[in-house]
Scaffold this motif. Sequence first.
Motif, PDB file in Angstrom:
ATOM      1  N   TRP A  91       0.810  -1.217   0.000  1.00 51.71           N
ATOM      2  CA  TRP A  91       0.000   0.000   0.000  1.00 51.71           C
ATOM      3  C   TRP A  91       0.847   1.272   0.000  1.00 51.71           C
ATOM      4  N   VAL A 141       0.750   4.191  -2.885  1.00 54.19           N
ATOM      5  CA  VAL A 141       0.306   5.559  -2.594  1.00 54.19           C
ATOM      6  C   VAL A 141       1.402   6.557  -2.956  1.00 54.19           C
ATOM      7  N   TYR A 155       1.219   9.618  -5.585  1.00 50.51           N
ATOM      8  CA  TYR A 155       1.617  10.963  -5.160  1.00 50.51           C
ATOM      9  C   TYR A 155       2.652  11.547  -6.121  1.00 50.51           C
ATOM     10  N   TRP A 185      -4.116   7.015   3.119  1.00 48.21           N
ATOM     11  CA  TRP A 185      -4.007   8.059   2.094  1.00 48.21           C
ATOM     12  C   TRP A 185      -3.514   9.394   2.624  1.00 48.21           C
ATOM     13  N   PHE A 190      -9.320  11.973  -2.875  1.00 51.07           N
ATOM     14  CA  PHE A 190      -8.122  12.401  -2.160  1.00 51.07           C
ATOM     15  C   PHE A 190      -7.344  13.390  -3.033  1.00 51.07           C
TER      16      PHE A 190
END
Length: 359
Positions: free
Chosen positions: A236, A240, A244, A299, A356
């Motif tokens: 994860w 992420v 990003y 997140w 997000f």
Amino acid sequence: MASTATEAVVSPTDELLAKASALTVQEVPEVELPPHRRHDPQHNMKRSDPFQFGSRYLQENDDVFEFNAWDHVETDDTYKEYAEQQYAMQRGSPVSDFDKNRFNSDPAKWWNLFYKNNTANFFKNRKWLQQEFPILEKVTSENAGPVTLLEVGAGAGNTAFPILANNKNPRLKVHACDFSKKAVEVMRSHEEYNTDLMQADVWDAAGEDLPPGLEESSVDVVLMIFIFSALSPKQWEQAVRNIYRVLKPGGEVCFRDYGRGDLAQVRFKKGRYLEENFYIRGDGTRVYFFEKDELASIWTGASTIPEDEVADETTKEVNEMKSALFDIEELGVDRRMLVNRARKLKMYRCWMQGRFRKK
């Protein structure tokens, strides 16, 4: 001499008729059903706010089998008890260490087999996307200007092709990436595949590299629809970080995936449990079921390590970096009860949906 008068005798029937003729009839307006309670599919628009998650509420005197689905239905005590029994059974009969290694060491193999074996029926047009994520309507409008959209876990193009079908923006470019080579082959062979507007590539979202053809801070919108659940919890953080890196500052992630307690989780039998909330399906693909707070932590980059357990300055620096990833614009739990009216069955579904924004 007293005079006498003869009074007319009025019968009860005549008296009743006289009273009835004096009555006025007041028209009672027909009570119009709200759209979400109508059976006419032409008017059954359930909602306008994407994070309202429907407005067909199940009330005390409703017939649960009147409609095929109800919104915001909390599971009843019977289902909760059954679910806990299932979880205990699953934990007691986990996947063997041999199979755990077999499924985790090469997940791409199982997704390739999935797409190979489901050639005829794996494409499902996600027509609901623009209602769930209004930004898609914005970036596909005629005057939106140059927009780069990345779909992670694009599969057979269930999301990418519906977006392109409704697109009016000549400067939109969709990058559709998937872990499976077979899925990418399927997208590239689709009759609507147009390299002017779409690029399909193999990409491991939890790997070290960015998607082919994309640089850091080059993407406006990232779509992640039932993809994050296919990753191992150990993957994860890297996934992420990759999202990003590829997003522009202020760029948006549109997210939808499975929630804990979903019927698909509760139904798992013995020999499918990898670890808590993480399972192997019968076809060898993996699936995780999320909690809302868990997703928020993932997140935003919030550290799960208590401050008093931080070992050294390096770890502190990493934790400080982890705290500055995404703002949670919206994060909701979509609970629905689906109904099989013929068999009188109730099925509880649970999904997580979020937006997000890169800080």
